[in-house]
Design an enzyme around this catalytic site. Structure first.
Site, mmCIF file in Angstrom:
data_model
loop_
_atom_site.group_PDB
_atom_site.id
_atom_site.type_symbol
_atom_site.label_atom_id
_atom_site.label_comp_id
_atom_site.label_asym_id
_atom_site.label_seq_id
_atom_site.Cartn_x
_atom_site.Cartn_y
_atom_site.Cartn_z
ATOM 1 C CB THR A 56 37.775 2.042 -16.638
ATOM 2 O OG1 THR A 56 38.186 0.712 -16.935
ATOM 3 C CG2 THR A 56 38.305 2.968 -17.718
ATOM 4 C CE1 TYR A 69 41.374 0.942 -17.404
ATOM 5 C CE2 TYR A 69 41.547 0.757 -19.781
ATOM 6 C CZ TYR A 69 40.970 0.374 -18.593
ATOM 7 O OH TYR A 69 39.996 -0.595 -18.576
ATOM 8 C CB THR A 135 32.701 -1.714 -17.559
ATOM 9 O OG1 THR A 135 33.990 -1.948 -18.149
ATOM 10 C CG2 THR A 135 32.452 -0.223 -17.454
ATOM 11 C CG ASP A 136 36.395 -5.896 -17.282
ATOM 12 O OD1 ASP A 136 35.901 -5.408 -18.315
ATOM 13 O OD2 ASP A 136 37.622 -5.978 -17.096
ATOM 14 C CE LYS A 208 33.242 -4.181 -20.983
ATOM 15 N NZ LYS A 208 34.434 -3.983 -20.131
ATOM 16 C CD GLU A 327 19.459 -29.687 -29.166
ATOM 17 O OE1 GLU A 327 20.131 -30.566 -29.749
ATOM 18 O OE2 GLU A 327 19.781 -28.483 -29.142
#
Length: 372
Positions: A56, A69, A135-136, A208, A327
């Site tokens: 981005t 975008y 950023t992903d 994120k 567990e």
């Protein structure tokens, strides 16, 4: 008296002529001094190389929606030009490694980044590196690099949540602060970091947390390691112990296949069985709660572990630790608990371990406890 006037006039004229001759010489000397000062100033600045990968921060707005975008349309050199004050922190150059949205980040780009960064520091080309990135998957790239790079010199990943050319674009300030952190003497020995929204994070802890907010990156289990603004860099956590990378990257240029399976209510064994059929060398189960799964899924995980597949229990919950033997009897089933690592980072560490011949549950678990 007339002779005195004539003499005075001649004296004044001589002084004026001398001044006119001297003025350009003085001006030239001053300019030379200013040039030398500027040159010395530039030479004294640390060198930072920007490695651009897209995302981005390199995107441009698109009219298809109010926030539409296209990622990866501008180069690293163009990004630097958008930040006029960036040169006060470092002498900067840029290289284009790729230009993709981070959803298309790949082993090939990761390997290329790691190789180039190791070269930069081994050859003394720069004191710091900045990576512009989407950023992903930024947290995955940062975690990968932290575990494979051979140097502890500063490597700063940076991105943006808004593309260039829109109101409130965060890319220019993020890039300015990333260069500031990479160039700071305080960053020496800290290795890989992520800088976003005035905050400095460690790759192990960062994740994120929001789809669109500029405050998306947080370190919920540990907190940030520092803060930055255009005037200062402030660390609130000490640098971690410097350790050389224990991982060798595969010569084939690709990491082993490790799948992530997302747990849910009414879960059966099919997703895990399909991962086995697809020749996954490892399976990360993003379990519910403390990494729990249904009885049917648990049986499939046990079958996979008996086949020599590395099975790691992580959690789909955003915070907290996945502990051993709560567990589920991990010792009996041959599972690994991901501890603080989220599913995507657990996958990466498992890939690196398998690629380096570490596959027994005990040794994999030890690596999850001691790695970066």
């Amino acid at each position: 008296m007339p002779r005195l006037v004539t003499s005075s006039c001649l004296t004044v004229s001589a002084l004026l002529i001398a001044a006119c001759i001297a003025l350009p010489l003085c001006s030239t000397a001053a300019q030379a001094a200013d040039t030398a000062t500027t040159s010395n100033s530039r030479q004294s600045l640390p060198r930072v190389i920007v490695l651009a990968t897209g995302g981005t921060i390199s995107g441009t707005a698109d009219a298809r929606s109010a926030i539409g975008y296209n990622s990866g349309e501008r180069t690293g050199k163009q990004l630097i030009k958008d930040v006029p004050d960036i040169g006060k922190f470092a002498t900067i150059s840029a290289e284009q490694i790729s230009n993709v949205g981070s959803q298309d980040m790949s082993d090939g780009i990761w390997f290329q980044l790691a190789k180039r960064i190791d070269e930069i520091f081994a050859r003394g080309e720069a004191e710091g590196v900045v990576i512009t990135h989407g950023t992903d998957t930024m947290e995955e790239t940062a975690f990968f690099l932290k575990n494979v790079l051979h140097s502890r010199q500063p490597v700063v990943l940076v991105g943006s949540m808004r593309p260039g050319g829109v109101v409130g674009a965060d890319g220019p300030n993020n890039l300015l602060e990333a260069v500031e952190v990479a160039a700071s003497p305080q960053s020496k020995g800290r290795g890989v970091m992520v800088v976003m929204n005035d905050t400095i994070h460690d790759p192990r802890w960062i994740t994120k947390t929001n789809t669109t907010s500029v405050q998306t990156f947080m370190s919920p289990n540990a907190g940030p390691i520092g803060y930055v603004d255009p005037a200062s860099v402030r660390y609130v956590a000490p640098a971690t112990e410097a350790r050389p990378s224990g991982f060798t990257l595969p010569a084939a240029g690709q990491l082993p296949r490790v799948d992530i399976v997302y747990a849910h209510s009414n879960m059966d064994a099919s997703q895990i069985d399909h991962a086995v059929a697809d020749n996954a060398k490892g399976i990360i189960v993003a379990g519910v709660g403390d990494g729990d799964v249904s009885k049917a899924a648990l049986s499939a995980m046990e079958r996979a572990a008996k086949m020599g597949i590395v099975v790691v229990r992580a959690s789909r919950v955003g915070t907290g630790f996945v502990n051993r033997n709560v567990e589920i009897d991990d010792d009996k089933s041959g599972f690994v608990a991901s501890l603080d690592l989220n599913p995507q980072k657990a996958r990466l560490l498992t890939q690196l371990l398998i690629a380096n011949g570490v596959t027994t549950p005990a040794k994999v678990q030890d690596a999850f406890s001691t790695t970066y």
